[in-house]
Design an enzyme around this catalytic site. Structure first.
Site, PDB file in Angstrom:
ATOM      1  CE1 TYR A 256      -1.468  10.764  13.531  1.00  0.00           C
ATOM      2  CE2 TYR A 256      -1.397  10.418  11.086  1.00  0.00           C
ATOM      3  CZ  TYR A 256      -0.887   9.938  12.435  1.00  0.00           C
ATOM      4  OH  TYR A 256      -0.298   8.803  12.745  1.00  0.00           O
ATOM      5  CE  LYS A 257      -1.984  12.075   5.629  1.00  0.00           C
ATOM      6  NZ  LYS A 257      -1.452  11.065   5.442  1.00  0.00           N
TER       7      LYS A 257
ATOM      8  NE  ARG B 256      -2.184   1.188   3.702  1.00  0.00           N
ATOM      9  CZ  ARG B 256      -1.680   2.067   4.603  1.00  0.00           C
ATOM     10  NH1 ARG B 256      -0.650   2.406   5.304  1.00  0.00           N
ATOM     11  NH2 ARG B 256      -2.750   3.043   4.443  1.00  0.00           N
TER      12      ARG B 256
ATOM     13  CG  ASN C 161       0.739   6.679   4.866  1.00  0.00           C
ATOM     14  OD1 ASN C 161      -0.621   7.036   4.736  1.00  0.00           O
ATOM     15  ND2 ASN C 161       1.419   6.999   5.890  1.00  0.00           N
TER      16      ASN C 161
ATOM     17  CD  GLU D 263       5.324   6.064   5.817  1.00  0.00           C
ATOM     18  OE1 GLU D 263       5.978   6.886   6.624  1.00  0.00           O
ATOM     19  OE2 GLU D 263       4.621   5.661   5.867  1.00  0.00           O
TER      20      GLU D 263
HETATM   21  C1  HEM Z   1       0.010   5.214  10.759  1.00  0.00           C
HETATM   22  C2  HEM Z   1       2.660   1.297  11.666  1.00  0.00           C
HETATM   23  C3  HEM Z   1      -0.094  -1.506   8.640  1.00  0.00           C
HETATM   24  C4  HEM Z   1      -2.721   2.356   8.008  1.00  0.00           C
HETATM   25  C5  HEM Z   1       0.850   4.401  11.427  1.00  0.00           C
HETATM   26  C6  HEM Z   1       1.590   4.607  12.372  1.00  0.00           C
HETATM   27  C7  HEM Z   1       2.185   3.516  12.547  1.00  0.00           C
HETATM   28  C8  HEM Z   1       1.927   2.467  11.669  1.00  0.00           C
HETATM   29  C9  HEM Z   1       3.394   3.314  13.502  1.00  0.00           C
HETATM   30  C10 HEM Z   1       1.858   6.201  13.033  1.00  0.00           C
HETATM   31  C11 HEM Z   1       0.949   6.222  14.131  1.00  0.00           C
HETATM   32  C12 HEM Z   1       1.072   7.375  14.955  1.00  0.00           C
HETATM   33  O1  HEM Z   1       0.770   8.524  14.513  1.00  0.00           O
HETATM   34  O2  HEM Z   1       2.110   7.333  15.988  1.00  0.00           O
HETATM   35  C13 HEM Z   1       1.824   0.265  10.977  1.00  0.00           C
HETATM   36  C14 HEM Z   1       2.512  -1.272  11.112  1.00  0.00           C
HETATM   37  C15 HEM Z   1       1.502  -1.868  10.265  1.00  0.00           C
HETATM   38  C16 HEM Z   1       0.900  -0.909   9.625  1.00  0.00           C
HETATM   39  C17 HEM Z   1       3.768  -1.583  11.844  1.00  0.00           C
HETATM   40  C18 HEM Z   1       1.945  -3.224   9.646  1.00  0.00           C
HETATM   41  C19 HEM Z   1       1.212  -4.259  10.219  1.00  0.00           C
HETATM   42  C20 HEM Z   1      -1.004  -0.413   8.261  1.00  0.00           C
HETATM   43  C21 HEM Z   1      -2.125  -1.016   7.162  1.00  0.00           C
HETATM   44  C22 HEM Z   1      -2.990  -0.111   7.156  1.00  0.00           C
HETATM   45  C23 HEM Z   1      -2.450   1.021   7.939  1.00  0.00           C
HETATM   46  C24 HEM Z   1      -2.255  -2.349   6.545  1.00  0.00           C
HETATM   47  C25 HEM Z   1      -4.293   0.062   6.052  1.00  0.00           C
HETATM   48  C26 HEM Z   1      -5.307   0.795   6.164  1.00  0.00           C
HETATM   49  C27 HEM Z   1      -2.497   3.632   8.294  1.00  0.00           C
HETATM   50  C28 HEM Z   1      -2.917   4.915   8.545  1.00  0.00           C
HETATM   51  C29 HEM Z   1      -2.120   5.654   9.143  1.00  0.00           C
HETATM   52  C30 HEM Z   1      -1.077   4.682   9.767  1.00  0.00           C
HETATM   53  C31 HEM Z   1      -4.098   5.475   7.477  1.00  0.00           C
HETATM   54  C32 HEM Z   1      -1.892   7.246   9.238  1.00  0.00           C
HETATM   55  C33 HEM Z   1      -1.069   7.687   8.406  1.00  0.00           C
HETATM   56  C34 HEM Z   1      -1.073   9.308   7.810  1.00  0.00           C
HETATM   57  O3  HEM Z   1      -2.025   9.732   7.820  1.00  0.00           O
HETATM   58  O4  HEM Z   1       0.189   9.732   7.703  1.00  0.00           O
HETATM   59  N1  HEM Z   1       0.914   2.903  10.849  1.00  0.00           N
HETATM   60  N2  HEM Z   1       0.980   0.467  10.038  1.00  0.00           N
HETATM   61  N3  HEM Z   1      -1.323   0.663   8.627  1.00  0.00           N
HETATM   62  N4  HEM Z   1      -1.530   3.505   9.517  1.00  0.00           N
HETATM   63 FE1  HEM Z   1      -0.210   1.998   9.666  1.00  0.00          FE
END
Ligand code: HEM
Length: 343
Positions: A316-317, A223, A225, A265
């Site tokens: 948030y971003k 995916r 991001n 990312e």
């Molecule tokens: C943000 C880790 C998988 C969706 C984040 C954050 C971390 C993280 C550490 C930042 C949270 C913060 O603000 O402290 C991971 C890890 C994954 C994973 C280790 C592996 C399993 C996914 C998947 C999705 C997802 C599969 C699918 C929808 C998101 C979204 C954000 C986020 C939407 C906010 C990002 C932004 O707006 O910049 N993730 N994530 N994540 N993650 Fe994941």
């Protein structure tokens, strides 16, 4: 294929730059004129030649410089790499995945020779040659996760699967968008995602976790991001916020094109064979706004996405403070023409 590695920095004088070829292959993340969180997972099964999706682990012109930047960050803060004791096997699984993939996908850069458990690894760009015994940690200079991720672009989290959840029990995190491995280690999927706005209410994380718990070996997914970063800095960690946070205030109408970067990312997810853990490489691509707008359809679309993004997401971003300046700059590259779906 030959890659010319850039001599560049991601801190201090920020000499990072993208060649015209790197701009063309930048993974622009928007397939429509607006953006909202979704479970945007698709098979990681290759892609068009030359794109970052072609190979399992993309190696590009920034490889050598990114690895130097990681070395600096780790020297200042060794806790950016951690592995709880039960994750060592997952570290070996991941080392194998990366070495096999890179040796097959980039034979002119990497070689792996295996004779039973006696392995011989050659990494030409970094000038590394290592003979070691697979699964014997005493034969490597450091743990297997640290060893291979000092040689692999992107951050890497290893998730243990138990109790119908995923647990962030190991990682190498030096180029993160404002989150901390040291804070998140030992947390589960819902806990480390807690700060994300809107997505919980939308059911995004419930659906994503359900999907991931059933992820199969040999069927990786990916995916994209994205966020915004001032200056081409890889280490935008909470630990070093005092270094990069104030740089947000240096954005003016004159500097925005060169300093403001779209940070994308490319995240992939892999089921690992022995440990049943999931590996989560997070590969970061940076592109300045002035480079983005060299592709007219990107400039036009980014303007619309950022202009209309919900306030909670811009907050948030971390770019709400500069959003008006960014949108004004991009507006000059939006002629109002209709766009078609797709990138
Ligand atoms: C943000 C880790 C998988 C969706 C984040 C954050 C971390 C993280 C550490 C930042 C949270 C913060 O603000 O402290 C991971 C890890 C994954 C994973 C280790 C592996 C399993 C996914 C998947 C999705 C997802 C599969 C699918 C929808 C998101 C979204 C954000 C986020 C939407 C906010 C990002 C932004 O707006 O910049 N993730 N994530 N994540 N993650 Fe994941």
């Amino acid at each position: 294929m030959t890659i010319r590695f850039n001599d560049e920095t991601f801190r201090d004088d920020y000499t990072f730059h993208n060649s015209p070829e790197a701009i063309r292959r930048f993974p622009f993340p928007f397939d429509q004129d607006s953006y909202m969180y979704s479970v945007n997972l698709e098979p990681h099964a290759g892609g068009r030649a030359g794109t970052p999706f072609q190979n399992r682990f993309d190696v590009d012109e920034h490889y050598v410089a990114e690895m130097k930047d990681r070395e600096i960050t780790l020297a200042q803060d060794p806790l950016r790499c951690q592995s709880l004791p039960h994750m060592e096997l997952a570290g070996w699984d991941f080392l194998e995945l990366v070495m096999v993939s890179k040796a097959e996908d980039y034979p002119e850069l990497f070689e792996l020779h295996r004779d039973g458990d006696r392995w011989h690894w050659i990494n030409r760009p970094l000038g590394i040659e290592q003979r070691f015994t697979f699964l014997d940690p005493t034969t490597l200079p450091c743990g297997p996760l640290e060893y291979i991720t000092r040689q692999t672009q992107g951050d890497h989290a290893l998730l243990d699967q138990r109790d119908d959840n995923l647990w962030m029990d190991a990682g190498m995190i030096t180029s993160q968008a404002d989150w901390s491995l040291d804070f998140d280690i030992g947390m589960n999927f819902y806990e480390w995602h807690a700060p994300v706005p809107k997505a919980h209410e939308m059911g995004v994380f419930q659906r994503a976790l359900k999907f991931l718990l059933n992820l199969r070996q040999e069927a990786p997914v990916r995916r994209l991001n994205w966020t915004m970063t001032v200056n081409p800095r890889l280490d935008t960690s909470p630990e070093n916020y005092h270094k990069w946070g104030p740089e947000k205030r240096t954005i003016t109408p004159e500097t925005v094109g060169a300093k403001q970067h779209l940070r994308v990312e490319l995240q992939t997810l892999w089921r690992l064979p022995r440990s049943n853990a999931i590996a989560f490489p997070i590969r970061c691509y940076l592109c300045s706004l002035e480079d983005i707008v060299t592709q007219p359809k990107w400039g036009r679309r980014l303007h619309r996405v950022l202009r209309d993004l919900p306030d909670e997401l811009a907050e948030y971003k971390g770019f709400a403070v500069n959003r008006p300046t960014i949108v004004d700059y991009l507006a000059k590259f939006d002629d109002g023409a209709p766009t078609s779906p797709g990138i």
